[in-house]
Design an enzyme around this catalytic site. Structure first.
Site, mmCIF file in Angstrom:
data_model
loop_
_atom_site.group_PDB
_atom_site.id
_atom_site.type_symbol
_atom_site.label_atom_id
_atom_site.label_comp_id
_atom_site.label_asym_id
_atom_site.label_seq_id
_atom_site.Cartn_x
_atom_site.Cartn_y
_atom_site.Cartn_z
ATOM 1 N N ASP A 49 0.823 -1.199 0.000
ATOM 2 C CA ASP A 49 0.000 0.000 0.000
ATOM 3 C C ASP A 49 0.864 1.258 0.000
ATOM 4 O OD1 ASP A 49 -2.816 1.255 0.634
ATOM 5 O OD2 ASP A 49 -1.404 2.206 2.001
ATOM 6 N N TYR A 54 2.586 10.398 -0.530
ATOM 7 C CA TYR A 54 3.656 9.988 0.393
ATOM 8 C C TYR A 54 5.005 10.440 -0.161
ATOM 9 C CZ TYR A 54 0.169 6.825 2.508
ATOM 10 O OH TYR A 54 -0.941 6.283 3.103
ATOM 11 N N ASN A 295 6.661 -8.164 13.191
ATOM 12 C CA ASN A 295 5.215 -7.937 13.155
ATOM 13 C C ASN A 295 4.440 -9.041 12.457
ATOM 14 O OD1 ASN A 295 5.302 -5.524 14.621
ATOM 15 N ND2 ASN A 295 5.687 -4.299 12.808
#
Length: 329
Positions: A49, A54, A295
Site C-alpha cells: 500500500d 507519500y 510484526n
C-alpha cells in the site's frame, strides 16, 4: 502468511500488508527501503500500500523500483488519490475527474505497472459531486487501469452514498482504509456496521498506534532518540495524541498480557486488529527489515475472549471511540 477476501469481492489480500507512508523516499534510504520490501516478500506479504502524496510521489517510485522484475500477478498493489502532489494549483487536489485521471496515470508510471489492484479515495471531497468522483473511478475500472476501488477515512454516511453509486455504475467498491488500533476505535460503532452491510472490508493503518503500542515510549521518560515522537518532519504531530502519560502507563500494563499470550506488545497490537472479522488486512510500515519479521508473527494468532476483556479493562477510558472523529478536510 494467511489471506482474507477484500470486501464482497473475490480478491484475496495478505493479512499483513506493507505500507510506505513516512518511510520510503523520506526517512529511509532507498537501499534499506528495498531491504524492507524484500523482507515483506520473504514473509509472504503480497499486498503493498502506498499513495501519491507519500514523500510527495517519491514513495510510489521507491516501491515501484523495489517490486520491479517480480511477477505482477502475484502482487496486490494499492495506491490513493486526493492530496496535492504538484504546485498546489486549483485542480491539484481533491476528487475531481481531472485530478483523479491525471493522478492515476502519474501513479501508474511511478509504480511501473499498467494497473493497480486497488485505487483509493484518500479522503472524501466535499467540494466535488460524488457522482463525478465515482464516474471517474468507473472509467478507470473499465479501462483496466484499476481493478477495484476503495476509500480512506470516509464516514459511514459517505460510504453508504459511495456504495449506492458503485452499484449503479457496476464497479467494485470493496474497502475503507481507516486508522484502527486498541487505542483508536472510532470506526467500531458506525463505519464497521455500514461497511459490513455495503460489502466493504477495512484495511487498517496504524495498528500499533504510531509505535506507542510497541511499548517503546515509557511513562515519565524521554522519548527514544530517532523515534517518530522526536521527528517533527516524520510524524511527531500524528503520534502526539497517544503520548499522554496516562495512555503510556496503561500501555505498559499490557506487557504482562502480551507475555501471557506469547507475543511482543507490537505483535499483540497487530493480532488485536485482526480479531475483527471486518478487517481484511493490517498495514505495517518499517524502517528496518527486522521490524517486518517481528510484526508478521501476529498472523493467525487467535486472542481468546478473556484476553480481549483484560485488554479492555487495562486500557479503560483512554480508548477513543468518538465516531465524529472520522471526518474529511
Amino acid at each position: 502468511m494467511e489471506f482474507r477476501r477484500l470486501g464482497r469481492s473475490g480478491l484475496n489480500v495478505s493479512e499483513i500488508s506493507y505500507g510506505n507512508w513516512l518511510t520510503h523516499g523520506s526517512q529511509v534510504e532507498e537501499d534499506r527501503a528495498h531491504a524492507c520490501i524484500q523482507a515483506a516478500l520473504d514473509a509472504g506479504i503480497t499486498t503493498f500500500d502506498t499513495a501519491d502524496v507519500y514523500a510527495n510521489t517519491a514513495a510510489e517510485s521507491v516501491l515501484g523500483r523495489g517490486l520491479k522484475g517480480l511477477r505482477r500477478e502475484s502482487l496486490e498493489i494499492f495506491t490513493k488519490v486526493f492530496w496535492p502532489t504538484g504546485p498546489k494549483g486549483p485542480n491539484d487536489r481533491g476528487l475531481s475527474r481531472k485530478h483523479i485521471m491525471e493522478s492515476a496515470h502519474a501513479s501508474l508510471e511511478r509504480l511501473g505497472t499498467d494497473y493497480v489492484d486497488l485505487y483509493q479515495a484518500h479522503r472524501f471531497d466535499r467540494h466535488t459531486p460524488l457522482e463525478e468522483t465515482m464516474g471517474a473511478f468507473a472509467d478507470l475500472v473499465r479501462q483496466g487501469k484499476v481493478l477495484y476501488v476503495g476509500v480512506s477515512e470516509w464516514t459511514a454516511e459517505q460510504i453508504s452514498r459511495g456504495a449506492a453509486l458503485a452499484r449503479e455504475l457496476k464497479i467494485p467498491l470493496v474497502s475503507n482504509q481507516p486508522q484502527y488500533n486498541m487505542l483508536w476505535r472510532v470506526i467500531e460503532d458506525q463505519v464497521i456496521p455500514t461497511s459490513e452491510r455495503e460489502g466493504l472490508s477495512q484495511i487498517v493503518w496504524s495498528p500499533i498506534a504510531q509505535g506507542v503500542l510497541t511499548g517503546k515510549y515509557k511513562p515519565g521518560q524521554a522519548y527514544p532518540e530517532g523515534s517518530r515522537a522526536t521527528d517533527e518532519k516524520g510524524g511527531a504531530d500524528m503520534v502526539a495524541r497517544f503520548l499522554d502519560e496516562n495512555v503510556l502507563k496503561r500501555v505498559a500494563e499490557l506487557e504482562p498480557l502480551a507475555e501471557q499470550a506469547g507475543l511482543s506488545l507490537a505483535q499483540l497490537a497487530v493480532a488485536w486488529v485482526l480479531q475483527n472479522p471486518n478487517v481484511a488486512s493490517a498495514i505495517i510500515g518499517a524502517s528496518r527489515p527486522e521490524q517486518v519479521h517481528e510484526n508478521v508473527k501476529a498472523v493467525g494468532k487467535k486472542l481468546d475472549a478473556d484476553l480481549l476483556t483484560a485488554i479492555d479493562e487495562v486500557l479503560g477510558e483512554v480508548v477513543e471511540r468518538d465516531a465524529s472523529l472520522t471526518r474529511s478536510p
